[in-house]
Design a protein around this motif. Structure first.
Motif, PDB file in Angstrom:
ATOM      1  N   GLY A  47       0.791  -1.223   0.000  1.00 26.01           N
ATOM      2  CA  GLY A  47       0.000   0.000   0.000  1.00 26.01           C
ATOM      3  C   GLY A  47       0.822   1.271   0.000  1.00 26.01           C
ATOM      4  O   GLY A  47       0.282   2.369  -0.010  1.00 26.01           O
ATOM      5  N   LYS A  48       2.149   1.146  -0.002  1.00 25.32           N
ATOM      6  CA  LYS A  48       3.039   2.307   0.030  1.00 25.32           C
ATOM      7  C   LYS A  48       3.800   2.395  -1.290  1.00 25.32           C
ATOM      8  O   LYS A  48       4.048   1.382  -1.939  1.00 25.32           O
ATOM      9  N   PRO A  49       4.216   3.600  -1.679  1.00 28.55           N
ATOM     10  CA  PRO A  49       4.993   3.726  -2.908  1.00 28.55           C
ATOM     11  C   PRO A  49       6.405   3.161  -2.733  1.00 28.55           C
ATOM     12  O   PRO A  49       7.008   3.284  -1.665  1.00 28.55           O
ATOM     13  N   HIS A  50       6.894   2.529  -3.794  1.00 28.10           N
ATOM     14  CA  HIS A  50       8.260   2.002  -3.815  1.00 28.10           C
ATOM     15  C   HIS A  50       8.985   2.617  -4.999  1.00 28.10           C
ATOM     16  O   HIS A  50       8.379   2.951  -6.010  1.00 28.10           O
ATOM     17  N   GLY A  51      10.297   2.745  -4.868  1.00 32.89           N
ATOM     18  CA  GLY A  51      11.072   3.362  -5.945  1.00 32.89           C
ATOM     19  C   GLY A  51      12.537   3.029  -5.842  1.00 32.89           C
ATOM     20  O   GLY A  51      12.930   1.876  -5.800  1.00 32.89           O
ATOM     21  N   GLU A  52      13.355   4.055  -5.744  1.00 27.82           N
ATOM     22  CA  GLU A  52      14.810   3.994  -5.820  1.00 27.82           C
ATOM     23  C   GLU A  52      15.409   2.927  -4.909  1.00 27.82           C
ATOM     24  O   GLU A  52      15.008   2.755  -3.770  1.00 27.82           O
ATOM     25  N   ASN A  53      16.382   2.198  -5.466  1.00 27.59           N
ATOM     26  CA  ASN A  53      17.053   1.133  -4.719  1.00 27.59           C
ATOM     27  C   ASN A  53      18.568   1.213  -4.921  1.00 27.59           C
ATOM     28  O   ASN A  53      19.257   0.214  -4.888  1.00 27.59           O
ATOM     29  N   GLY A  54      19.071   2.412  -5.192  1.00 30.64           N
ATOM     30  CA  GLY A  54      20.504   2.581  -5.405  1.00 30.64           C
ATOM     31  C   GLY A  54      20.866   2.525  -6.882  1.00 30.64           C
ATOM     32  O   GLY A  54      20.009   2.522  -7.758  1.00 30.64           O
ATOM     33  N   TYR A  55      22.174   2.473  -7.143  1.00 29.14           N
ATOM     34  CA  TYR A  55      22.666   2.495  -8.508  1.00 29.14           C
ATOM     35  C   TYR A  55      24.067   1.903  -8.559  1.00 29.14           C
ATOM     36  O   TYR A  55      24.734   1.755  -7.528  1.00 29.14           O
ATOM     37  N   THR A  56      24.494   1.556  -9.766  1.00 26.48           N
ATOM     38  CA  THR A  56      25.867   1.100  -9.981  1.00 26.48           C
ATOM     39  C   THR A  56      26.510   2.040 -10.991  1.00 26.48           C
ATOM     40  O   THR A  56      25.830   2.661 -11.813  1.00 26.48           O
ATOM     41  N   VAL A  57      27.850   2.146 -10.904  1.00 21.43           N
ATOM     42  CA  VAL A  57      28.606   3.041 -11.784  1.00 21.43           C
ATOM     43  C   VAL A  57      29.764   2.270 -12.388  1.00 21.43           C
ATOM     44  O   VAL A  57      30.442   1.499 -11.703  1.00 21.43           O
TER      45      VAL A  57
END
Length: 190
Positions: free
Chosen positions: A49-59
């Motif tokens: 029931g909650k928004p989910h999004g960003e989980n980090g990144y790789t470079v």
């Protein structure tokens, strides 16, 4: 640019010296080869029931001692589903070991990540009951919710129709209706 001084014993009158300066060119890292790639990390969650999004990144392909100080990763979802390319990175700031902004020295390629929100597992079970024969129907109109259960503020109402009068047994049948605001697409209901 350069300067020169003739060595001792070298007479300038014996030479026709032409000074030609070469060109030093530093191109953006990635302009002629592999770009710096910033990829949003895929994210998987279960519907809550909650928004989910960003989980980090790789470079990849940063110069030694440089690091990404900040990246913006946009994109969220709340309902169950697979959202390919939903997590979109942008606006990276790259700094060197001294903390100076060196972003202008890079060609940056951004790659989006996928957001997956799994359906929430819910099991609805009508209760069992036993009694000796007395000529009256045995009913038990209680339904328990297990699994991960419904998200707070969501749920269902139940109509238990199971009934057994004669000696023997039968299913304690029931139906359910999801409450307003409870989306069946967000649940795996058993």
């Amino acid at each position: 640019t350069f300067t020169y001084t003739l060595n001792e014993g070298t007479n300038a009158e014996n030479y026709n010296i032409t000074k030609t300066e070469g060109t030093l060119t530093v191109t953006k890292r990635g302009a002629t080869g592999e770009k710096v790639t910033i990829t949003a990390t895929d994210n998987t969650a279960t519907y809550d029931g909650k928004p989910h999004g960003e989980n980090g990144y790789t470079v990849t392909n940063l110069a030694t001692d440089d690091q990404v100080e900040t990246v913006t990763i946009a994109g969220t979802a709340t309902d169950a589903g697979t959202y390919s390319g939903k997590l979109v990175p942008s606006n990276a700031k790259i700094v060197n070991a001294a903390g100076e902004d060196v972003t202008a020295g890079y060609e940056i390629e951004y790659k989006a990540g996928t957001l997956t929100i799994a359906k929430r597992p819910v099991t609805l079970t009508s209760e069992s009951a036993t009694k000796p024969y007395d000529g009256k129907a045995l009913t038990k109109d209680i339904v328990t919710v297990s699994g991960d259960g419904f998200v707070e503020g969501q749920g269902a109402t139940y109509s238990v129709t199971g009934s057994q009068t004669k000696v023997g047994s039968s299913d304690n049948t029931f139906t359910y209706t999801l409450n307003e605001g409870t989306n069946a697409e967000n649940y795996n209901i058993t």
